[in-house]
Design a protein around this motif. Sequence first.
Motif: not given
Lengths: 387, 92
Positions: A55-56, A59, A77-78, B9-10, B13, B45-46, B49-50, B53, B55, B57-58, B87
């Motif tokens: 999901h995340w 890393k 990261k790109y 879950h988050l 983390l 970043f969890y 994405d960079e 956007r 992710r 599956h979020v 998630q």
Amino acid sequence: MSDRILVGTRKGTFAVRRGPSGWKPSLLGHGGQGVNYAARDPFTGTLWALLGHGHWGAKLSRSKDDGATWADAPQVKYPAGARHYVPPPPSETGAGEGAPTLKPATLLKLWVMDFPRKGRVLVGTIPGGLFVSDDGGEHWELNRGLWDHESRGGPLWDGPGNGTTKWFGTPAAEGDFAPGIHSVVTHPKDPDHWIVAISTAGVFETRDAGRTWRSRNQGLVMDYAPNPTDEWAGHDPHLVVRCPNQPQCLWQQNHCGVFFSDDGAATWRKVSAPDAGAHFGFPVAVDRDDGRTAWLVPGKSDMHRTTIDGGLMVARTTDGGTTWTQLRKGLPQEHAYDVVYRHALHGDGDRLAFGSTTGNLYVSEDRGDSWRTVANNLPPVYSVRFG
Amino acid sequence: MPTVELTSHLLHLFPALREGPLVVEGRTVAEVVAALERRAPGFAFYVCDEAGRMRQHVLAYVGDRRVTDRGTLSDPVGPESRVLIVQALSGG
């Protein structure tokens, strides 16, 4: 020789330690998380794990206290503006395939790492970016020399480049289809001299720390292409390794067989021996001192991807692939369908270890002549590294 | 200010976000994520994405409405809104 093996699995990082009663596994970190690769930086002692969180996202995790505690590292990261050509999907209309499309790059998978010298860390990723850190992983930079390579379309930051790509994808791309760098090997005497291997594009070499790259595909054979020996036939190395003390010797387990080079990857020679079982597979390991000695864990063809006839076997050559010996002592020979991924075989002196997707881990202390089962019920094994 | 609820879950983390209730400033989902990032560096970043956007599956909700702008997270958040980030149950 190391008395510890770091094992990356689908559900955590394990340490397998050698003690008075043999090798014993224990969970070292990341319980429940996917670990594509776990390794120790030999220059600093830092442990690294390349995580795939599902999901995340992907890393980087590291431990500076030998695995007692882990923390996220500064992440790969790109950069904004990084784009790549994506091969066209199959046509649904019968009108033929379209042109490749430009797509912004985002990190799909952290796949492999290497440590050329103290402070320098290299990470191979999907979708095909090599990331470099020269400060021990505090900052990461996408290597532009390879990313902007002519074979990939040229520089695509502000325009369409040359309009196409000769790189294809791998199904290992976390549900996507994009190229992946799974092999990063540094010349032992030159920390600026790297070879990378990419599914699916082939082998590349730089001698100036990534400023310029050239392909190293001469001699490779891509059986499924109309032009099998073409430089850009879509070569699919599964793993490339280099002999530490005879660095002119490199080995490659390729989708289409086993290849050996004794001229620093300038040319490759197919040394498959299908009748001896040495042809298809994912991993390969080379001896530390003798570049002509290597080990495979072969599978039965790309259609099956299991052991050959239900018996697990390691194949060893000591003559550059002219002859192969099947090593079976101590390995299951009935109802065994272990699949060994590309990073899941490793050697360290006379010791070898490999793990399988069925959660088995095997260790040899006599160069593969005999094996002991160390674990039967690990999660699916993704990587095995002494260190 | 909006209140944020996160999947356990988050929270596992990012222990820094366990102290509740989680109240942050933000008039859009993007601003809420940025506020959480300030409180727990690495969090954004969890979830995204960079390119910023969300992710694949979020999932995120404002109230009981699923966030629709997954590209830039521009969905408005009111001062009394409850923002939920979880998630996605993507099968299996």
